[in-house]
Design a protein around this motif. Structure first.
Motif, mmCIF file in Angstrom:
data_model
loop_
_atom_site.group_PDB
_atom_site.id
_atom_site.type_symbol
_atom_site.label_atom_id
_atom_site.label_comp_id
_atom_site.label_asym_id
_atom_site.label_seq_id
_atom_site.Cartn_x
_atom_site.Cartn_y
_atom_site.Cartn_z
ATOM 1 N N VAL A 94 0.927 -1.073 0.163
ATOM 2 C CA VAL A 94 -0.020 -0.162 -0.178
ATOM 3 C C VAL A 94 0.885 1.407 0.049
ATOM 4 O O VAL A 94 0.561 2.301 -0.717
ATOM 5 N N GLN A 95 1.930 1.218 1.007
ATOM 6 C CA GLN A 95 2.833 2.451 0.894
ATOM 7 C C GLN A 95 3.338 2.481 -0.456
ATOM 8 O O GLN A 95 3.732 3.687 -1.060
ATOM 9 N N GLU A 96 3.820 1.526 -1.207
ATOM 10 C CA GLU A 96 4.537 1.690 -2.532
ATOM 11 C C GLU A 96 3.347 2.336 -3.528
ATOM 12 O O GLU A 96 3.788 3.003 -4.409
ATOM 13 N N ALA A 97 2.375 2.155 -3.415
ATOM 14 C CA ALA A 97 1.118 2.276 -4.366
ATOM 15 C C ALA A 97 0.734 3.781 -4.109
ATOM 16 O O ALA A 97 0.686 4.490 -4.981
ATOM 17 N N LEU A 98 0.871 4.150 -2.737
ATOM 18 C CA LEU A 98 0.750 5.541 -2.381
ATOM 19 C C LEU A 98 1.706 6.378 -3.023
ATOM 20 O O LEU A 98 1.518 7.521 -3.400
ATOM 21 N N THR A 99 2.904 5.980 -2.968
ATOM 22 C CA THR A 99 4.116 6.569 -3.204
ATOM 23 C C THR A 99 4.140 6.832 -4.650
ATOM 24 O O THR A 99 4.427 7.904 -5.271
ATOM 25 N N SER A 100 3.961 5.626 -5.537
ATOM 26 C CA SER A 100 3.555 6.034 -6.877
ATOM 27 C C SER A 100 2.514 6.973 -7.397
ATOM 28 O O SER A 100 2.846 7.604 -8.229
ATOM 29 N N ALA A 101 1.506 6.765 -6.467
ATOM 30 C CA ALA A 101 0.265 7.739 -6.849
ATOM 31 C C ALA A 101 0.590 9.223 -6.609
ATOM 32 O O ALA A 101 0.443 10.179 -7.238
ATOM 33 N N GLN A 102 1.699 9.346 -5.549
ATOM 34 C CA GLN A 102 1.723 10.745 -5.294
ATOM 35 C C GLN A 102 2.852 11.484 -6.204
ATOM 36 O O GLN A 102 2.945 12.466 -6.463
ATOM 37 N N SER A 103 3.708 10.249 -6.492
ATOM 38 C CA SER A 103 4.781 10.702 -7.837
ATOM 39 C C SER A 103 3.878 11.137 -9.159
ATOM 40 O O SER A 103 4.218 12.191 -9.805
#
Length: 100
Positions: A45-54
Motif C-alpha cells: 500500500v505504501q508503494e502504491a501511495l508513493t507511486s500515486a503521489q509521484s
C-alpha cells in the motif's frame, strides 16, 4: 494417600497448563504470521501511495507549466490589444484634429 492425590492433582493441573501454554504458543505463532502478512500488505500500500503521489506531482507540474504558458499568451494578447487600442485612440485623435 493424600500426598499421592496431591501429586495427581498437581500433575493434572500441570498438564492443563502445558496444554494452555501450547495453545498460547500456537496462537502467538498465528498472530506472528498475520502480523508479517499485514506488514507485507502495508508495504504494498505504501508503494502504491508513493507511486500515486509521484504521478500526482508530475500532473501538477504539467498543469502548472500549461497554466504558465496560457498566462504568458494571455499577457501577450493583452499587450497587443492595449497597443492596438492606443493606435486606434491616436488615429481617432488625429482624425478629430483634421476634422476641426
Amino acid at each position: 494417600r493424600s500426598l499421592e492425590m496431591a501429586l495427581q492433582t498437581n500433575a493434572k493441573i500441570l498438564a492443563e497448563k502445558e496444554e494452555e501454554l501450547a495453545g498460547l504458543v500456537a496462537s502467538n505463532d498465528d498472530l506472528a504470521v498475520e502480523k508479517e502478512e499485514a506488514l507485507v500488505e502495508l508495504s504494498r500500500v505504501q508503494e502504491a501511495l508513493t507511486s500515486a503521489q509521484s504521478n500526482l506531482d508530475a500532473t501538477i507540474t504539467e498543469y502548472d507549466m500549461i497554466v504558465a504558458e496560457k498566462e504568458g499568451k494571455a499577457a501577450e494578447l493583452l499587450r497587443s490589444v492595449e497597443a492596438e487600442t492606443s493606435k486606434t485612440n491616436g488615429l481617432e485623435t488625429a482624425n478629430a484634429s483634421l476634422l476641426e
